[in-house]
Design an enzyme around this catalytic site. Structure first.
Site, PDB file in Angstrom:
ATOM      1  N   GLU A  89      42.991  79.115  37.907  1.00  0.00           N
ATOM      2  CA  GLU A  89      43.028  78.787  36.469  1.00  0.00           C
ATOM      3  C   GLU A  89      42.232  77.511  36.153  1.00  0.00           C
ATOM      4  OE1 GLU A  89      44.882  80.399  33.632  1.00  0.00           O
ATOM      5  OE2 GLU A  89      43.296  79.106  32.880  1.00  0.00           O
ATOM      6  N   GLY A 122      39.161  73.409  32.558  1.00  0.00           N
ATOM      7  CA  GLY A 122      40.107  72.340  32.932  1.00  0.00           C
ATOM      8  C   GLY A 122      41.547  72.709  32.601  1.00  0.00           C
ATOM      9  N   ILE A 178      42.745  73.942  29.864  1.00  0.00           N
ATOM     10  CA  ILE A 178      42.932  75.027  28.883  1.00  0.00           C
ATOM     11  C   ILE A 178      43.373  76.300  29.602  1.00  0.00           C
ATOM     12  CG2 ILE A 178      41.814  76.447  27.120  1.00  0.00           C
ATOM     13  CD1 ILE A 178      39.629  74.313  26.913  1.00  0.00           C
ATOM     14  N   GLY A 181      31.037  57.885  33.116  1.00  0.00           N
ATOM     15  CA  GLY A 181      31.581  58.674  34.226  1.00  0.00           C
ATOM     16  C   GLY A 181      31.667  60.165  33.935  1.00  0.00           C
ATOM     17  N   LYS A 224      31.038  79.111  35.035  1.00  0.00           N
ATOM     18  CA  LYS A 224      32.294  79.335  34.316  1.00  0.00           C
ATOM     19  C   LYS A 224      32.238  80.607  33.472  1.00  0.00           C
ATOM     20  CE  LYS A 224      33.345  74.370  34.219  1.00  0.00           C
ATOM     21  NZ  LYS A 224      33.074  73.129  33.474  1.00  0.00           N
ATOM     22  N   GLY A 269      38.988  66.330  33.642  1.00  0.00           N
ATOM     23  CA  GLY A 269      39.900  65.186  33.704  1.00  0.00           C
ATOM     24  C   GLY A 269      41.017  65.444  34.694  1.00  0.00           C
TER      25      GLY A 269
HETATM   26  N1  HSE Z   1      31.106  68.538  34.890  1.00  0.00           N
HETATM   27  C1  HSE Z   1      32.099  69.343  34.272  1.00  0.00           C
HETATM   28  C2  HSE Z   1      32.058  69.129  32.755  1.00  0.00           C
HETATM   29  C3  HSE Z   1      33.442  69.018  34.832  1.00  0.00           C
HETATM   30  O1  HSE Z   1      31.389  68.192  32.307  1.00  0.00           O
HETATM   31  O2  HSE Z   1      32.639  69.890  32.011  1.00  0.00           O
HETATM   32  C4  HSE Z   1      34.488  70.057  34.629  1.00  0.00           C
HETATM   33  O3  HSE Z   1      34.199  71.269  35.252  1.00  0.00           O
END
Ligand code: HSE
Length: 425
Positions: free
Chosen positions: A131, A136, A138, A189, A207, A304
């Site tokens: 998942e 992330g 969601i 970051g 994704k 995150g």
């Molecule tokens: N590098 C990805 C983003 C991290 O910026 O969405 C999460 O998969």
């Protein structure tokens, strides 16, 4: 005396970086609650990493040898939060072979080996869940697998990369160049030192390939995703798109067409009245179009530490609830047909370089309308750059569009067509 043996459900985390440490933190918080709920002792047992973790709450769990996890029969579930591809994939395979459930957030692994890993889990009578690999925190994989699965899903439009959404939002808000907003995203970051996976769309491609494999019941290889990143979008594009009532978003999208699945990651103009246009900064969203539901929007934090760890915990809880193997999803055995050249009619945004003269605006407009027809919408010149103008075409196929762009370049007012993007419908 009656001895009641307490069942143990030990969990190991492989890779104690941002997400892995988040999983450990939530397990520390929730292990008593989970143990009570599932009537067994659910707890973090080992963390495999080579880092020195002295002085952290993770140190007491640290092991450095993989065998300490794979050969430990008390470990029932392995969380793989190692980045990269090969090592993380090897660890997933090894854990499944050892008869342990695997939960991962690693989308590179899922996109490349999701079919093999799902099959191996089935053969070993355990589960492989991911998942956290898309969106992330969601919930999107389980809703697609279960809640929406009575629908024929016919289209997905996602903002699936937080870094590029942050950059596009900031570029417009603060009138920034690509290079400056990239530096800002790196300083905060979000973007990595090598920003390629994010800005060129490869992260989002993995994704949308994962989501599409589930939605369309056929495996979609991420290498078949047409990928255009955001490197060539400039501030003037945002300004001109806004004039026409659009925002620019990096859309990871796929849809069912007569000939198969069309899938791409590309910057698109999204109408400001669309739900996706309101998704700003590092947030992610996925719009799923289903035969019964119509449009459903899933929105939240796409990356995150704790948000992503929350999705991993959801998978752990699902496994505690239903540890027995499930039916194999269709994409394990069947590949989707991917359509590369579409003859579908779409609208396009066209940016041109044109010499600006006071009187020229009307002439440029009539030149655009004479080539692209009366329904082409002229957006004018950018205030930020008076040699840049743009318009939106009427619906046309890609080949008609390319021919007309060539024709437009013959117009004496147009120096060159400098950039084009599709309009999302
Ligand atoms: N590098 C990805 C983003 C991290 O910026 O969405 C999460 O998969």
């Amino acid at each position: 005396y009656l001895f009641r043996r307490i069942k143990m459900f030990n969990i190991a985390i492989l890779g104690c970086g941002v997400v892995g440490s988040g999983v450990a933190d939530i397990l520390f918080d929730k292990q008593a609650e989970l143990s009570k709920r599932f009537n067994q002792e659910v707890k973090l047992s080992k963390i495999l990493d080579i880092k020195n973790m002295d002085g952290t709450p993770y140190a007491p769990y640290l092991v450095t040898e993989p065998a300490e996890v794979f050969d430990d029969p008390s470990i029932k579930l392995v969380v793989v939060t190692i980045g990269g591809l090969d090592l993380a994939a090897d660890r997933c395979f090894a854990a499944l072979r050892a008869g342990k459930h695997v939960v991962t957030s690693n989308k590179a692994v899922v996109a490349a080996y999701g079919r093999e890993l799902t099959k191996l889990a089935y053969e070993n009578n355990v589960r492989f869940l991911y998942e956290a690999s898309v969106g992330g925190g969601i919930p999107i994989i389980r809703p697609m697998n279960i809640c929406l699965s009575a629908n024929d899903i016919y289209e997905i439009q996602g903002i699936l990369n937080g870094t590029t959404n942050y950059m596009l939002t900031g570029m417009y808000k603060d009138k920034m160049s690509f290079d400056d907003i990239l530096k800002d995203a790196q300083a905060k970051g979000y973007a990595e030192a090598d920003p390629t996976a994010d800005v060129d769309g490869f992260d989002a491609a993995r994704k949308i390939a994962i989501l599409s494999s589930i939605a369309y019941n056929g495996f979609v290889d991420f290498e078949d995703v047409k990928c255009i990143g955001i490197r060539n979008v400039i501030y003037a594009d945002h300004e001109l798109a806004a004039t026409g009532g659009f925002a620019i978003k990096l859309i990871a999208g796929s849809k069912i067409t007569e000939k198969g699945v069309r899938i791409s990651v590309e910057p698109k103009l999204v109408s400001k009245s669309s739900m996706l246009a309101a998704v700003n900064s590092v947030y992610n969203a996925v719009l799923v179009r289903g035969s019964y539901t119509g449009d459903s929007l899933f929105y939240g934090q796409g990356a995150g530490k704790l948000a992503t760890a929350s999705a991993i915990l959801g998978d752990i809880i699902e496994i505690l609830e239903a540890p027995e193997r499930q039916n194999l999803p269709a994409f394990v055995e069947k590949a989707a047909t991917i359509v590369k050249d579409s003859q579908e009619k779409e609208r396009f945004y066209v940016r041109v370089k044109a010499e600006f003269k006071d009187t020229e605006s009307e002439e440029l407009k009539s030149c655009i309308n004479s080539v692209f027809g009366d329904n082409a919408v002229y957006l004018g010149y950018a205030l930020s750059d008076n040699s840049t103008a743009a318009f939106i075409t009427d619906y046309c196929s890609e080949s008609e569009f390319n021919n007309k762009c060539e024709e437009l370049a013959n117009c004496s007012y147009v120096e060159a067509v400098t950039y084009t993007m599709r309009v999302a419908e």
